[in-house]
Design an enzyme around this catalytic site. Structure first.
Site, PDB file in Angstrom:
ATOM      1  N   HIS A  38      41.331  29.051  40.979  1.00 27.53           N
ATOM      2  CA  HIS A  38      41.591  29.501  39.437  1.00 27.53           C
ATOM      3  C   HIS A  38      42.253  28.776  38.602  1.00 27.53           C
ATOM      4  O   HIS A  38      43.526  28.683  38.845  1.00 27.53           O
ATOM      5  CB  HIS A  38      41.969  30.982  39.455  1.00 27.53           C
ATOM      6  CG  HIS A  38      42.113  31.689  38.202  1.00 27.53           C
ATOM      7  ND1 HIS A  38      40.969  32.396  37.689  1.00 27.53           N
ATOM      8  CD2 HIS A  38      42.795  31.921  37.102  1.00 27.53           C
ATOM      9  CE1 HIS A  38      41.033  33.038  36.602  1.00 27.53           C
ATOM     10  NE2 HIS A  38      42.337  32.638  36.088  1.00 27.53           N
ATOM     11  N   ASP A  40      43.185  27.865  34.316  1.00 23.13           N
ATOM     12  CA  ASP A  40      42.873  28.156  32.958  1.00 23.13           C
ATOM     13  C   ASP A  40      43.017  27.122  32.052  1.00 23.13           C
ATOM     14  O   ASP A  40      42.847  27.100  30.882  1.00 23.13           O
ATOM     15  CB  ASP A  40      43.729  29.231  32.610  1.00 23.13           C
ATOM     16  CG  ASP A  40      43.437  30.570  32.893  1.00 23.13           C
ATOM     17  OD1 ASP A  40      42.070  31.287  32.708  1.00 23.13           O
ATOM     18  OD2 ASP A  40      44.008  31.311  33.757  1.00 23.13           O
ATOM     19  N   GLU A 140      36.166  35.306  34.214  1.00 21.01           N
ATOM     20  CA  GLU A 140      37.120  36.054  34.723  1.00 21.01           C
ATOM     21  C   GLU A 140      37.051  37.441  33.499  1.00 21.01           C
ATOM     22  O   GLU A 140      37.753  37.377  32.852  1.00 21.01           O
ATOM     23  CB  GLU A 140      38.568  35.606  34.114  1.00 21.01           C
ATOM     24  CG  GLU A 140      39.670  36.296  34.719  1.00 21.01           C
ATOM     25  CD  GLU A 140      41.070  35.427  34.680  1.00 21.01           C
ATOM     26  OE1 GLU A 140      42.068  35.728  35.158  1.00 21.01           O
ATOM     27  OE2 GLU A 140      41.109  34.424  33.701  1.00 21.01           O
ATOM     28  N   HIS A 167      39.170  42.218  33.850  1.00 19.50           N
ATOM     29  CA  HIS A 167      40.599  41.715  33.802  1.00 19.50           C
ATOM     30  C   HIS A 167      41.463  42.541  33.569  1.00 19.50           C
ATOM     31  O   HIS A 167      41.619  43.417  34.521  1.00 19.50           O
ATOM     32  CB  HIS A 167      40.363  40.714  32.566  1.00 19.50           C
ATOM     33  CG  HIS A 167      41.391  39.858  32.395  1.00 19.50           C
ATOM     34  ND1 HIS A 167      42.381  39.885  31.308  1.00 19.50           N
ATOM     35  CD2 HIS A 167      42.009  38.836  33.033  1.00 19.50           C
ATOM     36  CE1 HIS A 167      43.266  38.862  31.425  1.00 19.50           C
ATOM     37  NE2 HIS A 167      43.083  38.193  32.509  1.00 19.50           N
ATOM     38  N   HIS A 208      42.329  41.140  39.937  1.00 19.86           N
ATOM     39  CA  HIS A 208      42.605  41.932  38.514  1.00 19.86           C
ATOM     40  C   HIS A 208      41.833  43.264  38.902  1.00 19.86           C
ATOM     41  O   HIS A 208      42.228  43.981  38.006  1.00 19.86           O
ATOM     42  CB  HIS A 208      41.768  41.375  37.506  1.00 19.86           C
ATOM     43  CG  HIS A 208      42.663  40.162  36.676  1.00 19.86           C
ATOM     44  ND1 HIS A 208      43.819  40.449  36.046  1.00 19.86           N
ATOM     45  CD2 HIS A 208      42.401  38.934  36.764  1.00 19.86           C
ATOM     46  CE1 HIS A 208      44.329  39.397  35.562  1.00 19.86           C
ATOM     47  NE2 HIS A 208      43.560  38.494  35.932  1.00 19.86           N
ATOM     48  N   HIS A 229      42.742  34.616  42.664  1.00 20.89           N
ATOM     49  CA  HIS A 229      43.952  34.413  42.406  1.00 20.89           C
ATOM     50  C   HIS A 229      45.059  35.932  42.556  1.00 20.89           C
ATOM     51  O   HIS A 229      45.111  36.467  41.414  1.00 20.89           O
ATOM     52  CB  HIS A 229      44.258  33.731  40.854  1.00 20.89           C
ATOM     53  CG  HIS A 229      43.705  34.458  39.952  1.00 20.89           C
ATOM     54  ND1 HIS A 229      42.530  34.943  39.670  1.00 20.89           N
ATOM     55  CD2 HIS A 229      44.322  34.751  38.488  1.00 20.89           C
ATOM     56  CE1 HIS A 229      42.335  35.580  38.497  1.00 20.89           C
ATOM     57  NE2 HIS A 229      43.551  35.453  37.822  1.00 20.89           N
ATOM     58  N   ASP A 360      46.544  29.480  39.481  1.00 14.70           N
ATOM     59  CA  ASP A 360      46.588  30.063  38.094  1.00 14.70           C
ATOM     60  C   ASP A 360      47.220  28.940  37.124  1.00 14.70           C
ATOM     61  O   ASP A 360      47.966  29.712  36.194  1.00 14.70           O
ATOM     62  CB  ASP A 360      47.007  31.555  37.912  1.00 14.70           C
ATOM     63  CG  ASP A 360      46.666  32.229  36.756  1.00 14.70           C
ATOM     64  OD1 ASP A 360      46.079  31.752  35.998  1.00 14.70           O
ATOM     65  OD2 ASP A 360      47.059  33.480  36.583  1.00 14.70           O
TER      66      ASP A 360
END
Length: 424
Positions: A38, A40, A140, A167, A208, A229, A360
């Site tokens: 993961h 971003d 995600e 999420h 999540h 993650h 992350d």
């Protein structure tokens, strides 16, 4: 679906010196580069560059991620998160997800000597062999599907290889770890979505999600699942971490937890500070965070001007009352050693074959003090080597386990929908 092997070349006793640990890590990364779950960067590029992809070959100090630091970190494959905010109405979220997917494809096209789009485990291994970083897509949040099986399949045809079921907010069909209970895990629609993901070869990602969602999905899955993650709740009791009960079920499922570096998930001290900070914002009547969902250039708009407009929305200094609190309550730091504690706990409960890494990066404002950016993976690996991890164990952690899960999901798919060679 469990395969509890060490995934590599032996189980030795590790090393006794920093030099030995460094050499062992270099050998492990040469044989099995990091396959991270993961990152971003697409979101960070949207916010900071109007979704522009320039400058990553030269280094971007404003980001956690760029090409030189990916190379320094031994990264050979990356699930790029095509995250969009769960506050968006679902049809808007589906459109924004397509924009994020477009960013990844443009990123790879801009740097073809360094990056390669990958859809399968074989593609990842080919990228390793060619010296390029395999680039895969991960959605995600199930809000991006807009409640549509057709949208799910369309994303799969674009190369999406995992979908995180929620999420931070529930969907209509699945409960999030950080929302109030809704349907009690997964309802019939949620179970059907898990079945469809398995059928078309898209990994079910349980980061999540609420524990009830995790147990329901693991009970229904016909292919290995992942946590892209997350970390270990027994080490730090944070709602985004995974309980031992679920880790044991993940082992039976054959899946992998990719341990994350997010400080609040790793360190009880940082988690407590974060909770106090949130409580102070609420006491002062301030919004939970100052972050807002960034736009992306419309046809004819200049990406730089869009980025500048967004930067202006974040330029206001903190409320003086909050700044006074921050001055009196300095933020503690997490460390690579604490991340290693989570990695070792997950190994002990789920088994060596069921762990990986999901940093992350560029998804949080700050990472552990000694893992500040994507060049940091060798720091963590040296910490593990100093604790006695062998080269084979490190190789299992860095990429062999995730490659196995990707391959087994491909084999379990009855109608795989990732792009074929003719469409690439």
């Amino acid at each position: 679906m469990s395969t509890d092997t060490d995934g590599g070349t032996g189980t030795g006793t590790g090393t006794g010196t920093d030099a030995d640990a460094g050499a062992l890590v270099e050998e492990a990364l040469a044989a099995s580069p990091v396959f991270d779950g993961h990152n971003d960067l697409p979101l960070a590029l949207r916010a900071r560059s109007g979704s522009g992809v320039e400058g990553l070959d030269l280094g971007r100090a404003d980001l956690h991620t760029d090409l030189p630091r990916l190379r320094s970190g031994g990264v050979g494959a990356q699930f790029w998160s095509v995250y969009v905010s769960s506050s968006l109405p679902e049809p808007e979220a589906a459109v924004a997800t397509l924009e994020q997917i477009d960013t990844v494809y443009r990123l790879v096209a801009r740097y073809p000597d360094d990056l390669r789009i990958a859809y399968t485990a074989a593609d990842v291994e080919d990228a390793f062999a060619s010296g390029r970083i395999a680039s895969l897509l991960g959605i995600e949040g199930g809000h991006s599907l807009a409640g549509s099986s057709g949208v799910l399949r369309a994303f799969a045809r674009l190369g999406v290889r995992y979908v995180t079921l929620t999420h931070n907010d529930n969907t209509a069909w699945a409960d999030s770890a950080t929302d109030e209970p809704g349907v009690g895990g997964l309802d019939d629609t949620g179970l059907a979505i898990v079945a469809e993901l398995n059928r078309v070869g898209v990994l079910v990602d349980l980061s999540h999600t609420a524990e009830s969602t995790q147990l329901a999905a693991l009970g229904a899955a016909t292919a290995p699942a992942i946590f892209s993650h997350s970390s270990a709740r027994a080490v730090n009791d944070h709602p985004r971490n995974v309980s031992d009960t679920v880790l044991e079920r993940l082992r039976a499922n054959g899946g992998v937890i990719q341990l994350t570096f997010v400080p609040a998930f790793i360190s009880p001290d940082v988690a407590a500070w974060s909770a106090d900070h949130a409580a102070e914002r609420e006491r002062l009547g301030l919004p939970a965070h100052s972050w807002t969902w960034p736009g992306t250039p419309r046809p004819g708009e200049d990406p730089k001007s869009v980025a500048e407009q967004y930067a202006q929305t974040l330029a206001a200094p903190p409320d003086p009352r909050l700044q006074e609190w921050l001055d009196r309550h300095p933020r503690p730091e997490a460390t690579a050693a604490q991340v290693a504690d989570h990695v070792e706990h997950a190994r002990d409960v789920a088994g060596l074959a069921h762990i990986g890494l999901g940093g992350d990066y560029d998804g949080v404002d700050r990472q552990p003090a000694d893992l500040p950016d994507v060049a940091g993976y060798p720091v963590l690996l040296r910490e593990l080597a100093s604790r006695g991890w062998s080269r084979g164990e490190l190789e299992a952690l860095t990429s062999r386990n995730v490659l196995r899960v990707l391959r087994e999901a491909e084999e379990a798919a009855t109608e795989p929908l990732w792009p074929t060679a003719a469409l690439r």
